[in-house]
Design a protein around this motif. Structure first.
Motif, mmCIF file in Angstrom:
data_model
loop_
_atom_site.group_PDB
_atom_site.id
_atom_site.type_symbol
_atom_site.label_atom_id
_atom_site.label_comp_id
_atom_site.label_asym_id
_atom_site.label_seq_id
_atom_site.Cartn_x
_atom_site.Cartn_y
_atom_site.Cartn_z
ATOM 1 N N ILE A 35 -1.294 3.431 -1.496
ATOM 2 C CA ILE A 35 -1.555 2.583 -2.504
ATOM 3 C C ILE A 35 -1.026 1.059 -1.990
ATOM 4 O O ILE A 35 0.036 1.212 -1.210
ATOM 5 N N LEU A 36 -1.444 0.295 -2.712
ATOM 6 C CA LEU A 36 -0.984 -1.321 -2.361
ATOM 7 C C LEU A 36 -0.158 -1.668 -3.568
ATOM 8 O O LEU A 36 -0.768 -1.682 -4.549
ATOM 9 N N VAL A 37 1.151 -2.171 -3.339
ATOM 10 C CA VAL A 37 1.952 -2.599 -4.454
ATOM 11 C C VAL A 37 2.231 -3.781 -4.316
ATOM 12 O O VAL A 37 2.815 -4.370 -3.482
ATOM 13 N N PRO A 38 1.895 -4.741 -5.258
ATOM 14 C CA PRO A 38 2.476 -6.241 -5.501
ATOM 15 C C PRO A 38 3.871 -6.093 -5.847
ATOM 16 O O PRO A 38 4.498 -5.301 -6.164
ATOM 17 N N THR A 83 -8.357 -15.829 -10.044
ATOM 18 C CA THR A 83 -9.123 -16.572 -8.924
ATOM 19 C C THR A 83 -9.650 -15.134 -8.451
ATOM 20 O O THR A 83 -9.153 -14.051 -8.392
ATOM 21 N N LYS A 84 -10.783 -15.302 -7.689
ATOM 22 C CA LYS A 84 -11.453 -14.553 -6.645
ATOM 23 C C LYS A 84 -11.111 -14.739 -5.490
ATOM 24 O O LYS A 84 -11.354 -15.677 -4.832
ATOM 25 N N LYS A 85 -10.877 -13.703 -4.574
ATOM 26 C CA LYS A 85 -10.542 -13.723 -3.242
ATOM 27 C C LYS A 85 -11.544 -13.439 -2.444
ATOM 28 O O LYS A 85 -12.238 -12.658 -2.956
ATOM 29 N N LYS A 86 -11.509 -13.804 -1.206
ATOM 30 C CA LYS A 86 -12.627 -13.156 -0.181
ATOM 31 C C LYS A 86 -12.257 -11.764 0.158
ATOM 32 O O LYS A 86 -11.253 -11.399 0.264
ATOM 33 N N GLN A 87 -13.483 -11.136 0.480
ATOM 34 C CA GLN A 87 -13.098 -9.602 0.633
ATOM 35 C C GLN A 87 -12.519 -9.379 1.917
ATOM 36 O O GLN A 87 -11.744 -8.480 2.095
ATOM 37 N N GLU A 88 -12.597 -10.352 3.013
ATOM 38 C CA GLU A 88 -12.044 -10.348 4.277
ATOM 39 C C GLU A 88 -10.487 -10.719 4.319
ATOM 40 O O GLU A 88 -9.754 -10.328 5.533
ATOM 41 N N VAL A 89 -9.749 -10.970 3.457
ATOM 42 C CA VAL A 89 -8.528 -11.397 3.297
ATOM 43 C C VAL A 89 -7.505 -10.499 3.836
ATOM 44 O O VAL A 89 -6.443 -10.636 4.355
ATOM 45 N N GLY A 90 -7.662 -9.246 3.508
ATOM 46 C CA GLY A 90 -6.824 -8.210 4.166
ATOM 47 C C GLY A 90 -6.227 -7.540 2.593
ATOM 48 O O GLY A 90 -6.911 -6.981 1.998
ATOM 49 N N LYS A 91 -5.027 -7.243 2.588
ATOM 50 C CA LYS A 91 -4.136 -6.508 1.414
ATOM 51 C C LYS A 91 -3.911 -7.511 0.435
ATOM 52 O O LYS A 91 -3.024 -7.717 -0.155
ATOM 53 N N PRO A 131 -3.770 -16.928 -10.332
ATOM 54 C CA PRO A 131 -3.562 -17.695 -9.468
ATOM 55 C C PRO A 131 -2.182 -18.258 -8.976
ATOM 56 O O PRO A 131 -2.013 -18.755 -8.038
ATOM 57 N N GLU A 132 -1.050 -17.670 -9.858
ATOM 58 C CA GLU A 132 0.303 -17.900 -9.329
ATOM 59 C C GLU A 132 0.901 -17.156 -8.479
ATOM 60 O O GLU A 132 2.033 -17.219 -8.130
ATOM 61 N N PHE A 133 0.130 -16.027 -8.052
ATOM 62 C CA PHE A 133 0.422 -15.097 -7.039
ATOM 63 C C PHE A 133 -0.152 -15.346 -5.614
ATOM 64 O O PHE A 133 -1.473 -15.462 -5.618
ATOM 65 N N ASP A 134 0.451 -15.048 -4.676
ATOM 66 C CA ASP A 134 -0.277 -15.158 -3.018
ATOM 67 C C ASP A 134 0.491 -14.157 -2.362
ATOM 68 O O ASP A 134 1.460 -13.334 -2.764
ATOM 69 N N GLY A 135 0.082 -14.095 -1.079
ATOM 70 C CA GLY A 135 0.666 -13.221 -0.007
ATOM 71 C C GLY A 135 0.131 -11.973 -0.359
ATOM 72 O O GLY A 135 -0.559 -11.395 -1.273
ATOM 73 N N GLU A 136 0.198 -10.847 0.904
ATOM 74 C CA GLU A 136 -0.343 -9.460 0.806
ATOM 75 C C GLU A 136 0.201 -8.692 0.157
ATOM 76 O O GLU A 136 1.742 -8.785 0.070
ATOM 77 N N TRP A 137 -0.089 -7.435 -0.312
ATOM 78 C CA TRP A 137 0.576 -6.542 -1.196
ATOM 79 C C TRP A 137 1.069 -5.610 -0.011
ATOM 80 O O TRP A 137 0.586 -5.462 1.086
ATOM 81 N N GLU A 138 1.997 -4.957 -0.640
ATOM 82 C CA GLU A 138 2.785 -3.924 0.426
ATOM 83 C C GLU A 138 2.119 -2.424 0.273
ATOM 84 O O GLU A 138 1.830 -2.072 -0.955
ATOM 85 N N GLU A 139 1.902 -1.653 1.403
ATOM 86 C CA GLU A 139 1.354 -0.410 1.344
ATOM 87 C C GLU A 139 2.284 0.760 1.220
ATOM 88 O O GLU A 139 3.207 0.342 2.032
ATOM 89 N N LYS A 140 2.248 1.369 0.230
ATOM 90 C CA LYS A 140 3.177 2.520 0.182
ATOM 91 C C LYS A 140 2.300 3.785 0.130
ATOM 92 O O LYS A 140 1.450 4.083 -0.562
ATOM 93 N N ARG A 141 2.988 4.855 0.243
ATOM 94 C CA ARG A 141 2.754 6.232 0.074
ATOM 95 C C ARG A 141 3.140 6.364 -1.505
ATOM 96 O O ARG A 141 4.021 6.325 -1.777
ATOM 97 N N LEU A 142 2.105 7.033 -1.991
ATOM 98 C CA LEU A 142 2.095 7.291 -3.745
ATOM 99 C C LEU A 142 3.470 8.105 -3.904
ATOM 100 O O LEU A 142 4.207 7.836 -4.582
#
Length: 401
Positions: free
Chosen positions: A155-158, A2-10, A17-28
């Motif tokens: 980076i943002l990590v799911p 699915t395509k998410k809206k640009q302004e949703v955040g992380k 489609p089976e995944f939701d919620g924001e990704w976690e930001e981490k230092r590489l």
């Protein structure tokens, strides 16, 4: 997906489609450890030895290998399945698929932590690298990335299940690209073998009565063709106008993405030499001997780094273009090239001195038609490959944040 809206955040633009919620930001640097390889002096690199030495120069290819007999700390070896990153010159990530070898100082072995999968990290590094290459003003070949810089990337990590899904999906695209590259390589090998056999007359065509064609003649290229170079003056380029061909267009076989000159400059140059249907362009400065047969109505001018072999009633241009690709003709060009010049070059007069084997008109046509079928197939497969690459680029841009 699915395509998410640009302004949703992380959250990425494209998501399963089976995944939701924001990704976690981490230092590489908090997701992986980067281990340098070993710096070598030239005298330590051997033509043969116990271990191959993986360097930046052959990081993305399998040629020009050096070897070493040195026994090193295990951290200085990479093995099949390891994630590597070249941080100097031709930089980027790679999953090593070869045997155990020593890796050079300009390469890091990347050890992912428990929070991130190796294959997912590979695609994350690939996506980050493409951004740098795109945004670089100096050209990516000149960039060196320090360990501190790459470790500081955010980076943002799911979740691990979503990482697995993304990596598996992108791996399918990579498999298509690898398969397509293999198809192209096999076709290129086939046509090259056919060319060599045909032009050595190990394969001969018959006329419509089943009879042999007459013996071939050997002539200097300058005896049967007029050869021109392009303009010696670098023109003032314009945003829109008449295409201006250079070495890069010929080697890439891309005549749509060009520089442009004004109509006035084009008309002035066109009085001296005009590119026409049936002509052949050949590189002669920097790259030597790459040819492209002009099979379209080209309204364009070209630079001095190219030679134009004009079509003529005395030979079939397509036949000649195929002949130029043979090892024999390429070797003669190489022997006549001025290698001490920078960049290397071959003069027009020397191109005209090269020898060409010329059969009768009808056999030239038979040969040209036969080989062009394979050449056209290769170009079709290359277009398919580019579609796969474009698809991957789009996915990297939109499946990551």
């Amino acid at each position: 997906m699915t395509k998410k809206k640009q302004e949703v955040g992380k959250v990425p633009n494209l998501r399963f489609p089976e995944f939701d919620g924001e990704w976690e930001e981490k230092r590489l640097g908090d997701t992986a450890t980067f281990i340098n390889g070993r710096a070598y002096q030239q005298k330590e690199l051997l033509d043969r030895g116990k271990y191959r030495v993986l360097r930046v120069g052959n990081f993305f290819s399998n040629n020009s290998w050096y070897y070493s007999d040195l026994e090193l700390d295990e951290n200085k070896y990479c093995d099949q399945g390891d994630l590597l990153y070249a941080w100097s010159a031709s930089f980027g990530p790679k999953i090593w698929d070869g045997e155990k070898c020593i890796y050079h100082y300009h390469i890091w072995r990347v050890l992912p932590h428990k929070c991130i999968l190796s294959k997912y990290l590979f695609y994350t590094l690939d996506e980050q690298t493409q951004k740098i290459k795109t945004n670089s003003s100096n050209g990516f070949a000149l960039i060196h990335i320090t360990k501190g810089t790459i470790e500081s990337w955010n980076i943002l990590v799911p979740s691990l299940p979503e990482q697995t899904q993304i990596a598996s999906f992108l791996s399918l695209i990579d498999e298509r690209i690898q398969c397509q590259n293999k198809i192209i390589h096999q076709l290129e090998t086939l046509i090259q073998n056919l060319r060599e056999k045909i032009f050595k007359q190990q394969i001969r065509f018959k006329d419509e009565n089943g009879e042999d064609f007459p013996d071939w003649e050997v002539k200097k290229l300058g005896e049967i063709a007029k050869i021109f170079d392009g303009t010696h003056q670098t023109p003032n380029y314009v945003d829109n106008g008449i295409p201006f061909f250079s070495v890069e267009n010929v080697t890439a076989n891309n005549f749509t993405n060009t520089k442009y000159i004004s109509k006035e400059v084009f008309e002035r140059e066109n009085k001296r030499v005009k590119i026409e249907l049936g002509d052949i362009l050949m590189t002669r400065i920097g790259d030597i001997g790459t040819v492209r047969y002009i099979d379209w109505e080209a309204e364009a001018s070209f630079y001095v780094s190219l030679a134009l072999i004009k079509q003529s009633e005395f030979y079939n241009s397509e036949y000649l273009a195929h002949y130029f690709a043979t090892d024999k003709f390429q070797s003669e060009l190489w022997n006549r090239t001025i290698h001490v010049a920078f960049p290397k070059k071959i003069n027009l007069g020397e191109i005209g001195e090269c020898l060409v084997s010329v059969p009768c008109d009808l056999e030239q046509t038979y040969i040209a038609n036969f080989l062009t079928v394979f050449a056209s197939k290769i170009e079709t497969e290359k277009k398919i490959l580019q579609l796969y690459k474009n698809q991957k680029a789009y996915l990297l841009k939109n499946m990551f944040i």
